[in-house]
Design an enzyme around this catalytic site. Sequence first.
Site, PDB file in Angstrom:
ATOM      1  N   ASN A  84     -10.761  -4.176  -1.207  1.00  0.00           N
ATOM      2  CA  ASN A  84     -10.641  -3.135  -2.226  1.00  0.00           C
ATOM      3  C   ASN A  84      -9.710  -3.550  -3.371  1.00  0.00           C
ATOM      4  O   ASN A  84      -8.813  -4.365  -3.165  1.00  0.00           O
ATOM      5  CB  ASN A  84     -10.097  -1.854  -1.582  1.00  0.00           C
ATOM      6  CG  ASN A  84     -11.169  -1.082  -0.859  1.00  0.00           C
ATOM      7  OD1 ASN A  84     -12.282  -0.953  -1.341  1.00  0.00           O
ATOM      8  ND2 ASN A  84     -10.831  -0.561   0.314  1.00  0.00           N
ATOM      9  N   TYR A 100     -13.827  10.319  -1.764  1.00  0.00           N
ATOM     10  CA  TYR A 100     -12.913   9.965  -2.847  1.00  0.00           C
ATOM     11  C   TYR A 100     -13.035  10.882  -4.058  1.00  0.00           C
ATOM     12  O   TYR A 100     -12.139  10.902  -4.910  1.00  0.00           O
ATOM     13  CB  TYR A 100     -13.137   8.506  -3.266  1.00  0.00           C
ATOM     14  CG  TYR A 100     -12.739   7.536  -2.181  1.00  0.00           C
ATOM     15  CD1 TYR A 100     -11.448   7.036  -2.105  1.00  0.00           C
ATOM     16  CD2 TYR A 100     -13.650   7.145  -1.212  1.00  0.00           C
ATOM     17  CE1 TYR A 100     -11.071   6.165  -1.099  1.00  0.00           C
ATOM     18  CE2 TYR A 100     -13.289   6.275  -0.199  1.00  0.00           C
ATOM     19  CZ  TYR A 100     -12.000   5.789  -0.146  1.00  0.00           C
ATOM     20  OH  TYR A 100     -11.624   4.942   0.865  1.00  0.00           O
ATOM     21  N   CYS A 118     -19.204  -1.736   0.987  1.00  0.00           N
ATOM     22  CA  CYS A 118     -18.350  -0.609   1.330  1.00  0.00           C
ATOM     23  C   CYS A 118     -19.005   0.127   2.494  1.00  0.00           C
ATOM     24  O   CYS A 118     -20.227   0.099   2.645  1.00  0.00           O
ATOM     25  CB  CYS A 118     -18.188   0.322   0.132  1.00  0.00           C
ATOM     26  SG  CYS A 118     -17.127   1.760   0.432  1.00  0.00           S
ATOM     27  N   ARG A 176       0.835  -1.199   0.000  1.00  0.00           N
ATOM     28  CA  ARG A 176       0.000   0.000   0.000  1.00  0.00           C
ATOM     29  C   ARG A 176       0.871   1.251   0.000  1.00  0.00           C
ATOM     30  O   ARG A 176       0.566   2.223  -0.690  1.00  0.00           O
ATOM     31  CB  ARG A 176      -0.916  -0.008   1.219  1.00  0.00           C
ATOM     32  CG  ARG A 176      -1.741   1.268   1.345  1.00  0.00           C
ATOM     33  CD  ARG A 176      -2.629   1.268   2.570  1.00  0.00           C
ATOM     34  NE  ARG A 176      -3.376   2.516   2.668  1.00  0.00           N
ATOM     35  CZ  ARG A 176      -4.290   2.770   3.606  1.00  0.00           C
ATOM     36  NH1 ARG A 176      -4.568   1.868   4.518  1.00  0.00           N
ATOM     37  NH2 ARG A 176      -4.919   3.927   3.614  1.00  0.00           N
ATOM     38  N   HIS A 224     -16.443   3.924  -4.384  1.00  0.00           N
ATOM     39  CA  HIS A 224     -15.523   5.047  -4.183  1.00  0.00           C
ATOM     40  C   HIS A 224     -15.685   6.130  -5.248  1.00  0.00           C
ATOM     41  O   HIS A 224     -14.769   6.905  -5.491  1.00  0.00           O
ATOM     42  CB  HIS A 224     -14.068   4.566  -4.115  1.00  0.00           C
ATOM     43  CG  HIS A 224     -13.758   3.808  -2.856  1.00  0.00           C
ATOM     44  ND1 HIS A 224     -12.496   3.365  -2.540  1.00  0.00           N
ATOM     45  CD2 HIS A 224     -14.551   3.421  -1.829  1.00  0.00           C
ATOM     46  CE1 HIS A 224     -12.524   2.740  -1.371  1.00  0.00           C
ATOM     47  NE2 HIS A 224     -13.774   2.763  -0.930  1.00  0.00           N
TER      48      HIS A 224
END
Length: 425
Positions: free
Chosen positions: A144, A244, A164, A90, A194
């Site tokens: 995700n 987002y 989500c 990440r 998102h």
Amino acid sequence: MKLAVVGGGSTYTPELIDGFARLRDTLPVEELVLIDPAADRLELVGGLARRIFAKQGHPGRIVTTDNVAAGVEGADAVLLQLRVGGQAARNQDETWPLECGCIGQETTGAGGLAKAMRTVPVVLDIAEQVRRSAPDAWIIDFTNPVGIVTRALLQAGHKAVGLCNVAIGFQRKFARLLDVAPEQVHLDHVGLNHLTWERGVRLGGPDGENLLPKLLAEHGDAIAEDLHMPRRIVDRLGVVPSYYLRYFYQHDAVVRELGSKPSRASEVAAMEKQLLEMYGDPALDEKPELLSKRGGAFYSEAAVALASSLLRAGSPSWSGDVQVVNTYNNGTLPFLADDAVIEVPALVDGTGATPLPVPPLEPLFAGLVANVTAYEDLALEAALRGGRDRVFAALLAHPLIGQYEYAEGLTDRLIAHNREHFAWA
């Protein structure tokens, strides 16, 4: 009832456990299996999970294992919450795109593509093990990027619904502002995972009065602050975008912001280290307050509600309920293919999730949805088949990239940082 959680060693898991314990009348779990290859994390999380159940008087049994096939055997539902590559991967997703002047984020833009490409093959392998060991089980995907992963699962013929926590977070926030119970708040929530907007906030159901204008007039500053957006953007849109959307509406400003501070991954990694130390304390028998800063707020409530709705088939009084999920479009947004995965309110019952009709999406939002859906088509193709040309095509199609030189540079970096995950590279 038996549930299994793949990625059960996640520091998220005590949030989920707390929800199972508090909402046991809604979802009567008899056996809960936490599955994770990281034995050290799994031992710590599993121990805390058992103490939480014991403190709250939950009679269910908690089992830990690193064996997916054995862990999911006979399960009624399997929850996926894994992170392929961990926080180290990440951190890369959030940093190398910045070298090209593009957003570095774990689910959006080039970092999101890298995550999808690492994740989809692993999830599909897990899903095949579920199909063999628990062919009737529902797969609830919290992994995700949820939209792309859920589409991969559905296209492979799995019984899957994507989940989500953005919508339930808005529902709870608006309920507090309106001083009503959360279950009274119905959202006109529409878009992709998102990439969503709240076009209405209604009390009592989809036909209730739209209180969004009132909320924006009275609480616009607080709403905008939570989104990390200027209020003028929210007022001009006349809707509440998800957090987002700031990556799209304020791209250059956010790139500068991200380049001036440590990555979110580094912050989370430090938090996870502290959380795991806390989980190892035999006196701890509840989720710690620090977990609320980790992310995933209200995930447990959303997961319990979804699992309960999917597994309540056969009850004579049960005809389903409405929840915001990720599932096939099937004509809901007519400008998208039926097999696109969208995030909207849906009727959820023992047969799955059926999207409810939504008013036509305004061009300002529909154009972005169509563009990102085209990117997701190409991203899934790259995840399934690999190859530099497919990576490049997906990056070039993404509205946050869209320039040849950017796509070239990002393609090279994405492959270089993920070779260990790509057999074709």
